[in-house]
Scaffold this motif. Structure first.
Motif, PDB file in Angstrom:
ATOM      1  N   GLN A   1     -30.913  46.119 -34.384  1.00 47.11           N
ATOM      2  CA  GLN A   1     -31.641  47.102 -34.337  1.00 47.11           C
ATOM      3  C   GLN A   1     -30.634  48.694 -34.555  1.00 47.11           C
ATOM      4  O   GLN A   1     -30.759  49.504 -35.339  1.00 47.11           O
ATOM      5  CB  GLN A   1     -32.207  47.696 -32.916  1.00 47.11           C
ATOM      6  N   LYS A   2     -29.653  48.346 -34.674  1.00 40.36           N
ATOM      7  CA  LYS A   2     -28.541  49.001 -35.113  1.00 40.36           C
ATOM      8  C   LYS A   2     -28.566  49.267 -36.353  1.00 40.36           C
ATOM      9  O   LYS A   2     -28.031  50.264 -37.401  1.00 40.36           O
ATOM     10  CB  LYS A   2     -26.906  48.927 -35.047  1.00 40.36           C
TER      11      LYS A   2
ATOM     12  N   GLY B   1     -31.011  49.270 -38.358  1.00 39.11           N
ATOM     13  CA  GLY B   1     -32.730  49.035 -39.000  1.00 39.11           C
ATOM     14  C   GLY B   1     -34.100  47.823 -39.225  1.00 39.11           C
ATOM     15  O   GLY B   1     -34.757  48.299 -39.900  1.00 39.11           O
ATOM     16  N   PHE B   2     -33.064  47.595 -38.349  1.00 33.42           N
ATOM     17  CA  PHE B   2     -34.538  45.928 -38.193  1.00 33.42           C
ATOM     18  C   PHE B   2     -35.158  46.107 -36.792  1.00 33.42           C
ATOM     19  O   PHE B   2     -34.409  47.326 -36.165  1.00 33.42           O
ATOM     20  CB  PHE B   2     -33.398  44.778 -37.196  1.00 33.42           C
ATOM     21  N   TYR B   3     -36.895  46.349 -36.803  1.00 34.34           N
ATOM     22  CA  TYR B   3     -36.914  46.751 -35.729  1.00 34.34           C
ATOM     23  C   TYR B   3     -38.046  45.609 -34.829  1.00 34.34           C
ATOM     24  O   TYR B   3     -38.569  44.913 -35.948  1.00 34.34           O
ATOM     25  CB  TYR B   3     -38.478  47.966 -36.276  1.00 34.34           C
ATOM     26  N   VAL B   4     -38.572  45.715 -34.000  1.00 32.02           N
ATOM     27  CA  VAL B   4     -39.445  44.137 -33.432  1.00 32.02           C
ATOM     28  C   VAL B   4     -40.733  44.558 -33.487  1.00 32.02           C
ATOM     29  O   VAL B   4     -41.460  45.771 -33.992  1.00 32.02           O
ATOM     30  CB  VAL B   4     -39.069  44.556 -31.528  1.00 32.02           C
TER      31      VAL B   4
ATOM     32  N   MET C   1     -39.150  40.055 -35.592  1.00 34.70           N
ATOM     33  CA  MET C   1     -38.082  41.340 -36.496  1.00 34.70           C
ATOM     34  C   MET C   1     -38.342  41.766 -37.792  1.00 34.70           C
ATOM     35  O   MET C   1     -38.247  41.004 -38.741  1.00 34.70           O
ATOM     36  CB  MET C   1     -37.099  41.456 -36.406  1.00 34.70           C
TER      37      MET C   1
ATOM     38  N   HIS D   1     -37.227  44.035 -41.419  1.00 30.84           N
ATOM     39  CA  HIS D   1     -36.199  45.551 -41.633  1.00 30.84           C
ATOM     40  C   HIS D   1     -37.109  46.717 -42.937  1.00 30.84           C
ATOM     41  O   HIS D   1     -38.340  45.779 -43.049  1.00 30.84           O
ATOM     42  CB  HIS D   1     -35.285  45.019 -42.437  1.00 30.84           C
ATOM     43  N   GLU D   2     -36.835  47.574 -43.429  1.00 28.22           N
ATOM     44  CA  GLU D   2     -37.305  48.669 -44.459  1.00 28.22           C
ATOM     45  C   GLU D   2     -37.517  47.595 -45.405  1.00 28.22           C
ATOM     46  O   GLU D   2     -38.736  48.143 -45.891  1.00 28.22           O
ATOM     47  CB  GLU D   2     -36.548  49.730 -44.157  1.00 28.22           C
TER      48      GLU D   2
END
Length: 75
Positions: A17-18, A20-23, A33, A35-36
């Motif tokens: 998450q640090k 740029g990945f998000y659940v 997860m 990423h953009e």
């Protein structure tokens, strides 16, 4: 070269998450997860169990990270 760390699923999720990945979702004990730039990673989250070496290397490859970068993120 640094030794491969031995993180749990929760620690690995926090590290990713640090950068740029998000659940996106969780189904059972696996967290998906994203990423953009549309890289997708699945991480197993089992209570207090660490992620195996082979799976961790696969996750690092999918996330386009090196061992040293992961160590820095886990600190």
């Amino acid at each position: 070269m640094a030794k491969l760390p031995n993180p749990t699923g929760e620690e690995l999720i926090a590290a990713l998450q640090k950068i740029g990945f998000y659940v996106v979702r969780q189904k059972g004990s696996h967290v998906r997860m994203r990423h953009e730039d549309n890289r997708v990673i699945s991480i197993p989250v089992h209570a207090r169990k660490t992620i195996g070496k082979g799976l961790l290397l696969k996750i690092l490859r999918d996330a386009d990270l090196t061992k040293d970068e992961l160590i820095t993120l886990l600190e």
